[in-house]
Design an enzyme around this catalytic site. Sequence first.
Site, mmCIF file in Angstrom:
data_model
loop_
_atom_site.group_PDB
_atom_site.id
_atom_site.type_symbol
_atom_site.label_atom_id
_atom_site.label_comp_id
_atom_site.label_asym_id
_atom_site.label_seq_id
_atom_site.Cartn_x
_atom_site.Cartn_y
_atom_site.Cartn_z
ATOM 1 N N HIS A 10 -1.413 1.175 -4.403
ATOM 2 C CA HIS A 10 -1.873 2.798 -4.366
ATOM 3 C C HIS A 10 -0.775 3.639 -5.161
ATOM 4 O O HIS A 10 -0.839 4.665 -5.001
ATOM 5 C CB HIS A 10 -1.723 3.410 -2.582
ATOM 6 C CG HIS A 10 -2.893 2.654 -1.758
ATOM 7 N ND1 HIS A 10 -2.941 2.497 -0.483
ATOM 8 C CD2 HIS A 10 -4.254 2.035 -2.363
ATOM 9 C CE1 HIS A 10 -3.946 1.851 -0.312
ATOM 10 N NE2 HIS A 10 -4.667 1.574 -1.195
ATOM 11 N N ASN A 34 3.403 -6.817 13.623
ATOM 12 C CA ASN A 34 3.172 -5.337 13.840
ATOM 13 C C ASN A 34 3.429 -5.028 15.238
ATOM 14 O O ASN A 34 3.653 -5.685 15.940
ATOM 15 C CB ASN A 34 1.753 -5.021 13.629
ATOM 16 C CG ASN A 34 1.075 -3.624 13.431
ATOM 17 O OD1 ASN A 34 1.337 -2.881 14.214
ATOM 18 N ND2 ASN A 34 0.242 -3.521 12.430
ATOM 19 N N VAL A 35 3.672 -3.745 15.479
ATOM 20 C CA VAL A 35 4.070 -3.313 16.995
ATOM 21 C C VAL A 35 2.739 -3.194 17.671
ATOM 22 O O VAL A 35 3.023 -3.432 18.887
ATOM 23 C CB VAL A 35 4.686 -1.883 17.048
ATOM 24 C CG1 VAL A 35 5.949 -1.874 16.587
ATOM 25 C CG2 VAL A 35 3.712 -0.805 16.369
ATOM 26 N N GLU A 36 1.604 -3.338 17.196
ATOM 27 C CA GLU A 36 0.464 -3.504 18.181
ATOM 28 C C GLU A 36 -0.638 -4.480 17.415
ATOM 29 O O GLU A 36 -0.499 -4.226 16.113
ATOM 30 C CB GLU A 36 -0.296 -2.078 18.452
ATOM 31 C CG GLU A 36 -0.468 -1.318 17.410
ATOM 32 C CD GLU A 36 -0.984 0.318 17.917
ATOM 33 O OE1 GLU A 36 -0.499 0.645 19.028
ATOM 34 O OE2 GLU A 36 -1.762 0.738 17.136
ATOM 35 N N GLN A 56 0.715 -1.044 0.195
ATOM 36 C CA GLN A 56 -0.047 0.156 0.166
ATOM 37 C C GLN A 56 0.893 1.334 0.163
ATOM 38 O O GLN A 56 0.303 2.085 -0.135
ATOM 39 C CB GLN A 56 -0.752 0.052 1.179
ATOM 40 C CG GLN A 56 -1.857 -1.157 1.451
ATOM 41 C CD GLN A 56 -2.480 -1.343 2.760
ATOM 42 O OE1 GLN A 56 -3.206 -0.638 3.147
ATOM 43 N NE2 GLN A 56 -1.883 -2.106 3.658
ATOM 44 N N GLY A 87 2.997 -4.342 9.121
ATOM 45 C CA GLY A 87 2.928 -3.138 9.144
ATOM 46 C C GLY A 87 1.639 -2.298 8.663
ATOM 47 O O GLY A 87 1.966 -1.176 8.052
HETATM 48 P P1 NAD Z 1 -1.482 2.791 8.950
HETATM 49 O O1 NAD Z 1 -0.926 4.182 9.064
HETATM 50 O O2 NAD Z 1 -2.970 2.910 8.942
HETATM 51 O O3 NAD Z 1 -1.073 1.805 9.724
HETATM 52 C C1 NAD Z 1 0.468 1.572 9.935
HETATM 53 C C2 NAD Z 1 0.517 0.313 10.807
HETATM 54 O O4 NAD Z 1 1.938 0.072 11.074
HETATM 55 C C3 NAD Z 1 -0.009 0.425 12.205
HETATM 56 O O5 NAD Z 1 -0.825 -0.678 12.568
HETATM 57 C C4 NAD Z 1 1.148 0.509 13.202
HETATM 58 O O6 NAD Z 1 0.869 -0.022 14.483
HETATM 59 C C5 NAD Z 1 2.241 -0.301 12.389
HETATM 60 N N1 NAD Z 1 3.540 0.137 12.880
HETATM 61 C C6 NAD Z 1 4.099 1.403 12.722
HETATM 62 N N2 NAD Z 1 5.394 1.431 12.936
HETATM 63 C C7 NAD Z 1 5.877 0.025 13.027
HETATM 64 C C8 NAD Z 1 6.893 -0.840 13.123
HETATM 65 N N3 NAD Z 1 8.066 -0.029 13.064
HETATM 66 N N4 NAD Z 1 6.964 -2.100 12.770
HETATM 67 C C9 NAD Z 1 5.810 -2.797 12.741
HETATM 68 N N5 NAD Z 1 4.598 -2.216 12.760
HETATM 69 C C10 NAD Z 1 4.433 -0.796 12.895
HETATM 70 O O7 NAD Z 1 -0.795 2.527 7.355
HETATM 71 P P2 NAD Z 1 -1.610 1.525 6.266
HETATM 72 O O8 NAD Z 1 -2.368 0.302 6.837
HETATM 73 O O9 NAD Z 1 -0.407 1.415 5.328
HETATM 74 O O10 NAD Z 1 -2.733 2.379 5.652
HETATM 75 C C11 NAD Z 1 -2.253 3.808 5.290
HETATM 76 C C12 NAD Z 1 -2.429 4.303 3.995
HETATM 77 O O11 NAD Z 1 -1.453 5.603 3.694
HETATM 78 C C13 NAD Z 1 -1.845 3.254 2.924
HETATM 79 O O12 NAD Z 1 -2.770 3.426 1.908
HETATM 80 C C14 NAD Z 1 -0.609 3.981 2.251
HETATM 81 O O13 NAD Z 1 -0.863 4.086 0.865
HETATM 82 C C15 NAD Z 1 -0.706 5.456 2.729
HETATM 83 N N6 NAD Z 1 0.785 5.737 3.369
HETATM 84 C C16 NAD Z 1 2.016 5.297 2.810
HETATM 85 C C17 NAD Z 1 3.329 5.661 3.211
HETATM 86 C C18 NAD Z 1 4.336 5.367 2.556
HETATM 87 O O14 NAD Z 1 4.497 5.058 1.345
HETATM 88 N N7 NAD Z 1 5.649 4.959 3.425
HETATM 89 C C19 NAD Z 1 3.327 6.302 4.441
HETATM 90 C C20 NAD Z 1 1.902 6.680 5.270
HETATM 91 C C21 NAD Z 1 0.904 6.385 4.405
#
Ligand code: NAD
Length: 247
Positions: free
Chosen positions: A119, A214-216, A101, A188
Amino acid sequence: MNDLILTAAKIVKESISTIALTGAGISVESGIPDFRSAGGLWTRYNPSEYAHIDGFRHNPRKIWRMIFELRDMTKNAQPNPAHIALAQLEKMGLLKAVITQNIDNLHQRAGNIKVVEFHGNSERLQCIYCGAEYPADEFMIDDEPPHCKNCGEILKPSVIFFGEMIPQMALMESQNLASDAKVVLVIGTSAVVYPASSIPHIAKANGAYIIEFNVEKTVISPTITDIFIQGKVGETLPEFIEAIMTL
Ligand code: NAD
């Protein structure tokens, strides 16, 4: 070694078809915050306005202010040990595909070949009026929204905004991968953004084993997850690869 990681390693080693679904959490240790946590982008920019295609159509200059902030946040990001672990898993012949994603291109840079960009990818820009596409690095040097060389309109990153369709190919490919998967690594992601969130459910309905990192705990942890591995993925995924290598 953590017993759950060892059990997960045995399951993946024996699986004939393992896929991974990744989310923003895998890139947090690369310095890209997920959007929902404290300090994340959505705490400062209302997503229903800034991440909706209607908002972009109505006032692209305003939305570009957020995009520039995102660019500055991501431009120096490097793949972290979790991305590298997934690239190793693919090289070992134990990972059929990553469905991500994320829009940050870090799986590709870590070396994964088979990546389904659910995405889109922020390294490309598109014109929503004439359909032209450009590599983002051609334009992303100053803080002025880039214009289409073809029709002059303001370009948009090739990422899916709310109100836009998921690319048809990515959707079909992901659904096929999910239906065939024997194991899904859910890494994640809060697993709430639809339709990406349906991937583990499709796989589970077809008999797949769900291993979550996941962390949680998330919404799927008490329902369809078989093994929950808690911790930062920059630590748990390399341990998981190490466990596979000891088998
Ligand atoms: P989300 O923000 O909804 O969830 C992130 C998840 O990652 C949470 O459950 C959290 O507990 C977990 N997490 C955070 N740090 C962690 C770690 N170090 N180790 C393990 N787990 C960890 O993200 P989502 O489910 O991907 O949905 C968000 C949307 O936003 C997606 O559609 C994505 O496209 C977009 N997005 C993308 C990026 C990117 O490209 N890096 C960044 C932010 C959001």
